[in-house]
Design an enzyme around this catalytic site. Sequence first.
Site, PDB file in Angstrom:
ATOM      1  N   ASP A  21       9.305  -2.132 -10.931  1.00 34.13           N
ATOM      2  CA  ASP A  21      10.457  -2.783 -10.291  1.00 34.13           C
ATOM      3  C   ASP A  21      10.169  -3.082  -8.819  1.00 34.13           C
ATOM      4  OD1 ASP A  21      11.761  -2.618 -12.664  1.00 34.13           O
ATOM      5  OD2 ASP A  21      12.836  -0.759 -12.162  1.00 34.13           O
ATOM      6  N   TYR A  23     -13.168   5.873 -14.631  1.00 35.88           N
ATOM      7  CA  TYR A  23     -12.944   4.856 -13.589  1.00 35.88           C
ATOM      8  C   TYR A  23     -13.489   3.501 -14.027  1.00 35.88           C
ATOM      9  CZ  TYR A  23     -13.884   2.341  -9.181  1.00 35.88           C
ATOM     10  OH  TYR A  23     -13.983   1.387  -8.200  1.00 35.88           O
ATOM     11  N   ASP A  44       0.865  -1.189   0.000  1.00 33.70           N
ATOM     12  CA  ASP A  44       0.000   0.000   0.000  1.00 33.70           C
ATOM     13  C   ASP A  44       0.894   1.230   0.000  1.00 33.70           C
ATOM     14  OD1 ASP A  44      -1.931   2.099   0.899  1.00 33.70           O
ATOM     15  OD2 ASP A  44      -3.252   0.366   1.204  1.00 33.70           O
TER      16      ASP A  44
HETATM   17  N1  NAD Z   1     -15.912   0.681  -1.763  1.00 31.61           N
HETATM   18  C1  NAD Z   1     -16.702   0.267  -2.755  1.00 31.61           C
HETATM   19  O1  NAD Z   1     -17.927   0.417  -2.701  1.00 31.61           O
HETATM   20  C2  NAD Z   1     -16.108  -0.410  -3.977  1.00 31.61           C
HETATM   21  C3  NAD Z   1     -16.980  -0.868  -4.974  1.00 31.61           C
HETATM   22  C4  NAD Z   1     -16.450  -1.502  -6.110  1.00 31.61           C
HETATM   23  C5  NAD Z   1     -15.074  -1.653  -6.219  1.00 31.61           C
HETATM   24  N2  NAD Z   1     -14.257  -1.182  -5.244  1.00 31.61           N
HETATM   25  C6  NAD Z   1     -12.805  -1.385  -5.398  1.00 31.61           C
HETATM   26  O2  NAD Z   1     -12.309  -2.018  -4.228  1.00 31.61           O
HETATM   27  C7  NAD Z   1     -10.969  -1.572  -3.979  1.00 31.61           C
HETATM   28  C8  NAD Z   1     -10.833  -1.076  -2.556  1.00 31.61           C
HETATM   29  O3  NAD Z   1     -11.727  -0.011  -2.332  1.00 31.61           O
HETATM   30  P1  NAD Z   1     -11.878   0.697  -0.908  1.00 31.61           P
HETATM   31  O4  NAD Z   1     -13.247   1.252  -0.840  1.00 31.61           O
HETATM   32  O5  NAD Z   1     -11.390  -0.202   0.166  1.00 31.61           O
HETATM   33  O6  NAD Z   1     -10.879   1.944  -1.098  1.00 31.61           O
HETATM   34  P2  NAD Z   1      -9.740   2.549  -0.161  1.00 31.61           P
HETATM   35  O7  NAD Z   1      -9.386   3.885  -0.710  1.00 31.61           O
HETATM   36  O8  NAD Z   1     -10.133   2.478   1.277  1.00 31.61           O
HETATM   37  O9  NAD Z   1      -8.526   1.538  -0.396  1.00 31.61           O
HETATM   38  C9  NAD Z   1      -7.630   1.674  -1.466  1.00 31.61           C
HETATM   39  C10 NAD Z   1      -6.218   1.476  -0.915  1.00 31.61           C
HETATM   40  O10 NAD Z   1      -5.306   1.478  -2.008  1.00 31.61           O
HETATM   41  C11 NAD Z   1      -4.171   2.276  -1.662  1.00 31.61           C
HETATM   42  N3  NAD Z   1      -3.623   2.795  -2.914  1.00 31.61           N
HETATM   43  C12 NAD Z   1      -4.190   3.715  -3.737  1.00 31.61           C
HETATM   44  N4  NAD Z   1      -3.393   3.936  -4.796  1.00 31.61           N
HETATM   45  C13 NAD Z   1      -2.301   3.147  -4.644  1.00 31.61           C
HETATM   46  C14 NAD Z   1      -1.120   2.943  -5.420  1.00 31.61           C
HETATM   47  N5  NAD Z   1      -0.899   3.627  -6.561  1.00 31.61           N
HETATM   48  N6  NAD Z   1      -0.206   2.056  -4.965  1.00 31.61           N
HETATM   49  C15 NAD Z   1      -0.412   1.379  -3.800  1.00 31.61           C
HETATM   50  N7  NAD Z   1      -1.501   1.547  -3.030  1.00 31.61           N
HETATM   51  C16 NAD Z   1      -2.438   2.417  -3.453  1.00 31.61           C
HETATM   52  C17 NAD Z   1      -4.716   3.338  -0.734  1.00 31.61           C
HETATM   53  O11 NAD Z   1      -3.724   3.903   0.108  1.00 31.61           O
HETATM   54  C18 NAD Z   1      -5.778   2.565   0.049  1.00 31.61           C
HETATM   55  O12 NAD Z   1      -5.232   1.966   1.202  1.00 31.61           O
HETATM   56  C19 NAD Z   1     -10.661  -0.551  -5.056  1.00 31.61           C
HETATM   57  O13 NAD Z   1      -9.992  -1.215  -6.113  1.00 31.61           O
HETATM   58  C20 NAD Z   1     -12.028  -0.081  -5.520  1.00 31.61           C
HETATM   59  O14 NAD Z   1     -11.996   0.377  -6.850  1.00 31.61           O
HETATM   60  C21 NAD Z   1     -14.735  -0.559  -4.127  1.00 31.61           C
END
Ligand code: NAD
Length: 312
Positions: free
Chosen positions: A56, A141, A31
């Site tokens: 990498d 998105y 993360d």
């Molecule tokens: N919450 C929802 O309703 C929902 C619905 C459909 C899909 N999703 C997908 O589920 C996943 C998680 O969603 P969430 O709600 O827990 O979001 P969140 O923002 O709480 O979690 C995303 C995490 O990814 C990390 N992150 C972001 N960009 C990064 C990068 N470039 N490199 C490394 N880490 C990175 C962030 O720090 C965060 O901890 C996402 O892929 C989101 O698209 C979520």
Amino acid sequence: MHVIVTGGAGFIGSHIVDALIERGDTVTVVDNLSSGRIARLPADVDLRQVDITDPDAITSVVADTRPEVIVHLAAQIDVRTSVTDPAHDAAVNIGGTINLLEAARGVGAKLVYASTGGALYGQHAPLPTPEHTLPEPEAPYGTAKHCAEQYLGLFNRLYGTQHAALRMGNIYGPRQDPGGEAGVIGIFCGRIVATEPPTIFGDGKATRDYVYVADAVEAFLAAADSERGGVWNIGTGRETSVLELVEHVCRSAGYDIAPVFAPARAGELQHSALDVAAAERDLGWKATMPIKDGIPRVYEWVANGQPDRARR
Ligand SMILES: NC(=O)c1ccc[n+]([C@@H]2O[C@H](COP(=O)([O-])OP(=O)(O)OC[C@H]3O[C@@H](n4cnc5c(N)ncnc54)[C@H](O)[C@@H]3O)[C@@H](O)[C@H]2O)c1
């Protein structure tokens, strides 16, 4: 198993980390902490602060830890940011996923990818929407998530892998940051706890398929354990309106506060619900938490000051 959870310091990811550790798996969290928080994680977890857009760094973590499964949730998750900066959205959500697919190939790991159902199918889709519906996303998105899914499918054909994509509805539950569509439940809880009126954009009749986070966690475990690859909707099959959300929050509080209404925001879908027959048939997964029981849990979490380590 050894499992890498990308985005493991986020809302859904941190609950998956807990569930994996509870059942005896070992976990490495990847993360960049852009929105994730260390405080959501168990104290002794192996955390690698790495950006998924850095090939990498990703290759080196995966080669070093040699996971059987990579649960890939790290993403640019903001739909509005994807509209203002589609190149950045694609770099993270498509480019980052390709980096993980390539790294997974090096060690023979299975990828389980967090895709979207709500932001994928578009406004002409039948309800509840089955997986074979043509995706017509309304924002970059959804397009990027679909493209990343296509890469998973391509790798399955090219290399005989069994990567899986889970098209989730609107996930809600403790640990969720306010903002985003499902974050609305936490926002409403915060307003009602403060005895202030929640704001509804539009007439409140727009619907979504809301899935409690513990059910989403079970879907990821089922996909990780399955020998099948593919694409599955993860929802409840039910539509819940914004007005109904407010009713559930008020019932949780034990008092009524009338919402205030603001103009609808442009570009938002009216209705969404996912057909979940395939996940039940292929993965043996089905959502079990009714929204009337899930919302009181979020209310209690908000009323208790939103602790980072709240259980699902
Ligand atoms: N919450 C929802 O309703 C929902 C619905 C459909 C899909 N999703 C997908 O589920 C996943 C998680 O969603 P969430 O709600 O827990 O979001 P969140 O923002 O709480 O979690 C995303 C995490 O990814 C990390 N992150 C972001 N960009 C990064 C990068 N470039 N490199 C490394 N880490 C990175 C962030 O720090 C965060 O901890 C996402 O892929 C989101 O698209 C979520």
